[in-house]
Design a protein around this motif. Structure first.
Motif, PDB file in Angstrom:
ATOM      1  N   LEU A 180       0.793  -1.225   0.000  1.00 56.80           N
ATOM      2  CA  LEU A 180       0.000   0.000   0.000  1.00 56.80           C
ATOM      3  C   LEU A 180       0.827   1.276   0.000  1.00 56.80           C
ATOM      4  CD1 LEU A 180      -3.002  -0.902   2.284  1.00 56.80           C
ATOM      5  CD2 LEU A 180      -2.984  -0.696  -0.188  1.00 56.80           C
ATOM      6  N   ALA A 181       1.467   1.546  -1.109  1.00 54.58           N
ATOM      7  CA  ALA A 181       2.200   2.798  -1.271  1.00 54.58           C
ATOM      8  C   ALA A 181       1.367   3.749  -2.122  1.00 54.58           C
ATOM      9  CB  ALA A 181       3.529   2.512  -1.970  1.00 54.58           C
ATOM     10  N   GLN A 182       1.485   5.060  -1.859  1.00 56.80           N
ATOM     11  CA  GLN A 182       0.860   6.042  -2.744  1.00 56.80           C
ATOM     12  C   GLN A 182       1.652   6.039  -4.044  1.00 56.80           C
ATOM     13  OE1 GLN A 182      -1.901   7.736  -2.393  1.00 56.80           O
ATOM     14  NE2 GLN A 182      -2.317   7.075  -0.284  1.00 56.80           N
ATOM     15  N   GLU A 183       0.960   5.907  -5.160  1.00 54.15           N
ATOM     16  CA  GLU A 183       1.675   5.797  -6.425  1.00 54.15           C
ATOM     17  C   GLU A 183       1.280   6.922  -7.375  1.00 54.15           C
ATOM     18  OE1 GLU A 183       2.414   1.084  -6.905  1.00 54.15           O
ATOM     19  OE2 GLU A 183       0.418   1.759  -7.460  1.00 54.15           O
ATOM     20  N   ASP A 184       2.161   7.170  -8.336  1.00 53.50           N
ATOM     21  CA  ASP A 184       1.866   8.146  -9.374  1.00 53.50           C
ATOM     22  C   ASP A 184       0.857   7.529 -10.338  1.00 53.50           C
ATOM     23  OD1 ASP A 184       1.815  10.041 -11.315  1.00 53.50           O
ATOM     24  OD2 ASP A 184       3.842   9.653 -12.078  1.00 53.50           O
ATOM     25  N   THR A 185      -0.319   8.154 -10.437  1.00 57.79           N
ATOM     26  CA  THR A 185      -1.346   7.583 -11.303  1.00 57.79           C
ATOM     27  C   THR A 185      -1.566   8.438 -12.559  1.00 57.79           C
ATOM     28  OG1 THR A 185      -3.062   8.717 -10.045  1.00 57.79           O
ATOM     29  CG2 THR A 185      -2.554   6.471  -9.382  1.00 57.79           C
ATOM     30  N   SER A 186      -0.596   9.302 -12.869  1.00 59.90           N
ATOM     31  CA  SER A 186      -0.767  10.162 -14.045  1.00 59.90           C
ATOM     32  C   SER A 186      -0.568   9.350 -15.336  1.00 59.90           C
ATOM     33  CB  SER A 186       0.212  11.323 -14.004  1.00 59.90           C
ATOM     34  OG  SER A 186       1.534  10.821 -14.005  1.00 59.90           O
ATOM     35  N   TYR A 187      -1.110   9.833 -16.424  1.00 62.39           N
ATOM     36  CA  TYR A 187      -1.003   9.153 -17.712  1.00 62.39           C
ATOM     37  C   TYR A 187      -1.381  10.145 -18.801  1.00 62.39           C
ATOM     38  CZ  TYR A 187      -6.004   8.998 -16.928  1.00 62.39           C
ATOM     39  OH  TYR A 187      -7.304   9.357 -16.664  1.00 62.39           O
ATOM     40  N   ALA A 188      -1.114   9.764 -20.025  1.00 62.95           N
ATOM     41  CA  ALA A 188      -1.458  10.636 -21.151  1.00 62.95           C
ATOM     42  C   ALA A 188      -2.591  10.021 -21.966  1.00 62.95           C
ATOM     43  CB  ALA A 188      -0.229  10.832 -22.038  1.00 62.95           C
ATOM     44  N   VAL A 189      -3.529  10.881 -22.373  1.00 61.37           N
ATOM     45  CA  VAL A 189      -4.631  10.444 -23.230  1.00 61.37           C
ATOM     46  C   VAL A 189      -4.132  10.398 -24.667  1.00 61.37           C
ATOM     47  CG1 VAL A 189      -6.909  11.098 -24.142  1.00 61.37           C
ATOM     48  CG2 VAL A 189      -6.368  11.457 -21.716  1.00 61.37           C
ATOM     49  N   ARG A 190      -4.452   9.343 -25.393  1.00 57.75           N
ATOM     50  CA  ARG A 190      -4.120   9.315 -26.808  1.00 57.75           C
ATOM     51  C   ARG A 190      -5.186   8.549 -27.587  1.00 57.75           C
ATOM     52  NH1 ARG A 190       0.926   4.958 -26.646  1.00 57.75           N
ATOM     53  NH2 ARG A 190      -0.326   3.163 -27.278  1.00 57.75           N
ATOM     54  N   ALA A 191      -5.254   8.799 -28.851  1.00 59.11           N
ATOM     55  CA  ALA A 191      -6.262   8.128 -29.661  1.00 59.11           C
ATOM     56  C   ALA A 191      -5.895   6.661 -29.826  1.00 59.11           C
ATOM     57  CB  ALA A 191      -6.366   8.793 -31.033  1.00 59.11           C
ATOM     58  N   GLY A 192      -6.886   5.816 -29.886  1.00 60.69           N
ATOM     59  CA  GLY A 192      -6.590   4.401 -30.106  1.00 60.69           C
ATOM     60  C   GLY A 192      -7.789   3.524 -29.840  1.00 60.69           C
ATOM     61  N   GLN A 193      -7.571   2.231 -30.012  1.00 60.00           N
ATOM     62  CA  GLN A 193      -8.613   1.258 -29.732  1.00 60.00           C
ATOM     63  C   GLN A 193      -8.082   0.285 -28.691  1.00 60.00           C
ATOM     64  OE1 GLN A 193     -10.429  -0.291 -33.242  1.00 60.00           O
ATOM     65  NE2 GLN A 193     -12.135  -1.176 -32.106  1.00 60.00           N
TER      66      GLN A 193
END
Lengths: 254, 428
Positions: free
Chosen positions: B327-340
């Motif tokens: 149970l560590a606090q984690e980086d949950t950031s991400y980038a949106v990109r087009a795709g399927q």
């Protein structure tokens, strides 16, 4: 025969999550069935007794002519008729399709549209008189029990008219909107969930519909000031209760 | 008796609205229809134009009994489109969330929806008078599953915390420890459940339907893996539509799922145990040995036994996951990109498929969802076709109950499946 109040649970267009909340009352379920007769509950029993019933809970939005007929029969056979959950109260998530041309939304799912007989999705009070509204997606178990107790005692249940914001403050949460700029609908949404989503780090989605005196227009304008695109604001208000006058104003304010 | 009429206008003790109509004339089945009159809600229709981050919360509302499955499958399909690889902690928490729902849903089905048929009651409500300890055990197990879902997901029906690349909040270690104690205490209850299910007198009825389930590199597959079958299917989620098709049967309102070049198939606990028996937790395998049940088993009535073994497995595996969670606090950031993106998970009732096409603004352009019951409907009819000759000598009432039981073996969830069905409301 029994003199316990007779209860009916009807399913319309829904996910069954609200009626499942009856079975999710595990710690008090045997007490509840000791106090009321669940006379008509198709998801739980094979032998369902005919009406009349003292209380009818209707789950789901009304999305076809068959359901309008079924709802009208339910109204006739129940002394008290309750909208169980946000679909029955305001049309719920199925009402999202109301803002897309019906044939367009149908053609995305089906090829042969001749056999589709779907109408716009409405809450049940579009068609019949409703005596009580238990809001939420799903309905809150605490409010459900409170309502049943009230009905047994002949008193009005204490259903909260104020906003989720009030409950959120009582829980001493850090405000997601003010402190992090996250677009939360808690300020205009009916309380009763205990500010469940904001307490878990997620903005309020408005699933319980508008609170009393909700100023959705003002909140919608604040959202745009915080950088939300107009289309995002419209999506937020046209979700669980987009047909209500208050949330309609929010969607139309931008 | 060479003629029989089975007519059930409202299928009871299933989720959603269905009906059954069977007509046998001179020993031949003249008509057999599993009708679904649940009105469509058009989820795939109105998801188009919504934003990707709304999708988990929206698809959850397809089903009140397996909301976490729809959420997790959608999230994984979106992550597949964005090219996100999640942390092992997130995978563990998701597995715990999925297992908690198996505990809840399996105890609901075993005790409240299925058992009354085998013990001769119309419902759990009337069964409680004679079998109070069993009903209390059911309520305890079901509450445990619900509490675990609420702990990880924030709420039992329509959880809120699971999101793309992680969770909006994590459970506390203290709460996890407390629920681990309850899971430990529930082992005897789960074992009793296995014994009870194995002791039921089940009809002797087997045919080798194709059984389909996920299978992963390690462990008993629930959220990831390849879709495999007893007939050699072995595909990745993105290949699903190349192999699994749907067709309109003239005498049915339902589109029937079938495997290209073959036919109907069965998903759910029985298929999973048949395909992954040796991956069940050690205790679950021991329980199976103790009660003398063997797999593979192609009797669909044995689904209840498989379900009980999975209940035991879920408790044991949940304990193992809680034990290793840091149970560590984690980086949950991400980038949106087009795709399927594509994903398949094992919902309580079986394999669940989601796929989305997303544009560069994160807006959904296409959604494709096939639920476990949608996969099973065709096979339920195939079961009934083979089963009906066995009940021709019974009274109409008994035959009807038996046929209903064939359907309830699958624990069908009709709300989930309705969106893919050709609707025509026919009530005679």
């Amino acid at each position: 025969m029994t003199d316990k109040p007779r209860v009916a649970i009807y399913k319309m267009s829904s996910c069954a999550g609200c009626q499942l909340e009856f079975l999710n009352l595990e710690p008090v379920l045997l007490d509840v069935v000791g106090a009321v007769e669940l006379s008509y509950f198709v998801m739980a029993r094979r032998q369902n007794a005919p009406g009349p019933y003292d209380i009818g809970f209707v789950e789901g939005a009304i999305t076809c002519g068959e359901e309008i007929e079924k709802l009208k029969r339910a109204r006739q056979e129940c002394r008290v008729l309750v909208a169980l959950g946000s679909c029955a109260c305001f049309g719920g998530l199925p009402s999202i399709k109301n803002w897309i041309p019906e044939r367009v939304v149908e053609s995305r799912v089906y090829q042969n549209l001749e056999v589709i007989e779907s109408t716009k999705a409405y809450g049940i009070d579009e068609y019949v008189k409703v005596d009580a509204y238990l809001k939420g997606c799903p309905v809150d178990k605490g409010e459900l029990v409170e309502f049943i107790k009230g009905a047994l005692l002949g008193i009005s249940p204490h259903l909260r008219p104020h906003s989720v914001c009030v409950e959120c403050k009582l829980r001493e949460n850090v405000c997601l909107f003010v402190s992090q700029g996250e677009p939360c609908l808690g300020a205009v949404t009916t309380a009763g969930c205990g500010a469940l989503c904001p307490s878990r780090g997620k903005v309020c989605d408005g699933c319980r519909g508008p609170a009393n005196d909700a100023n959705a227009e003002s909140l919608a304008r604040s959202f745009t000031e915080y950088g939300l695109h107009k289309s995002d604001v419209i999506r937020k208000f046209r979700k669980f209760a987009g047909l209500t006058p208050e949330f309609s104003k929010g969607a139309e304010a931008v | 008796m060479s003629s029989l009429r089975v007519k059930v206008d409202y299928l009871a003790r299933v989720e959603g609205e269905g009906a059954l109509d069977i007509r046998v004339h001179n020993g031949e089945i003249a008509e057999l229809k599993l009708k679904i009159y649940e009105p469509p809600r058009f989820f795939e229709g109105f998801l188009v134009g919504r934003k990707y981050d709304e999708v988990p919360g929206i698809v959850s509302r397809i089903c009140g009994i397996c909301p976490a499955s729809h959420q997790l499958t959608a999230i994984q399909a979106i992550e597949d489109a964005f090219g996100i690889k999640v942390s092992s902690q997130t995978r563990d928490l998701r597995k715990l969330l999925a297992l908690s729902q198996w505990i809840q849903s399996h105890s609901l089905h075993i005790y409240m929806l299925a058992l009354p048929d085998f013990l001769g009651y119309e419902s759990v409500l009337t069964m409680a008078a004679d079998h109070l300890p069993a009903v209390q055990r059911a309520l305890k197990l079901k509450r445990l599953g619900n509490d675990l879902t609420a702990l990880i997901g924030g709420r039992e029906v329509h959880p809120v915390t699971a999101t793309v690349n992680g969770f909006t909040s994590l459970p506390s270690k203290k709460d996890l420890k407390a629920i681990a104690e309850r899971l430990e205490e529930a082992r005897p209850d789960a074992l009793e459940t296995v014994k009870l299910c194995a002791s039921l007198e089940l009809p002797d009825f087997s045919w080798e339907a194709e059984h389909v389930a996920l299978r992963s590199e390690e462990g008993y597959a629930i959220n990831e893996g390849r879709l495999v079958s007893t007939e050699g299917l072995n595909i990745a989620p993105w290949e699903y539509r190349n192999h699994i098709k749907e067709r309109h049967i003239p005498h049915s309102n339902a589109l029937h799922s079938y495997i290209e070049g073959r036919g109907s198939f069965l998903v759910g606990p029985l298929a999973r145990v048949n395909l992954n028996y040796e991956r069940l937790s050690p205790g679950a395998q021991e329980a199976a040995r103790a009660v003398g049940v063997n797999f593979p088993d192609f009797n669909p009535f044995r689904g209840i036994v498989a379900r009980s073994l999975e209940l035991y497995h879920s408790i044991e595996e949940s304990l193992a996951i809680i034990d290793r969670l840091e149970l560590a606090q984690e980086d949950t950031s991400y980038a949106v990109r087009a795709g399927q993106g594509f994903a398949i998970t094992e919902a309580p009732r079986g394999s669940l498929y989601h796929s989305y096409k997303i544009n560069e603004h994160g807006i959904i352009e296409k959604a494709d969802i096939v639920s476990p019951t949608a996969h099973n409907v065709h096979n339920i009819e195939e079961d009934l076709r083979r089963f009906v000759p066995q009940v021709l000598d019974l009274s109409e009432e008994e035959a009807t109950l038996k046929c209903e039981t064939v359907i309830r073996n699958y624990d069908p969830c009709i709300s989930c499946s309705a969106h893919f069905l050709k609707m025509r409301v026919v009530r005679e």
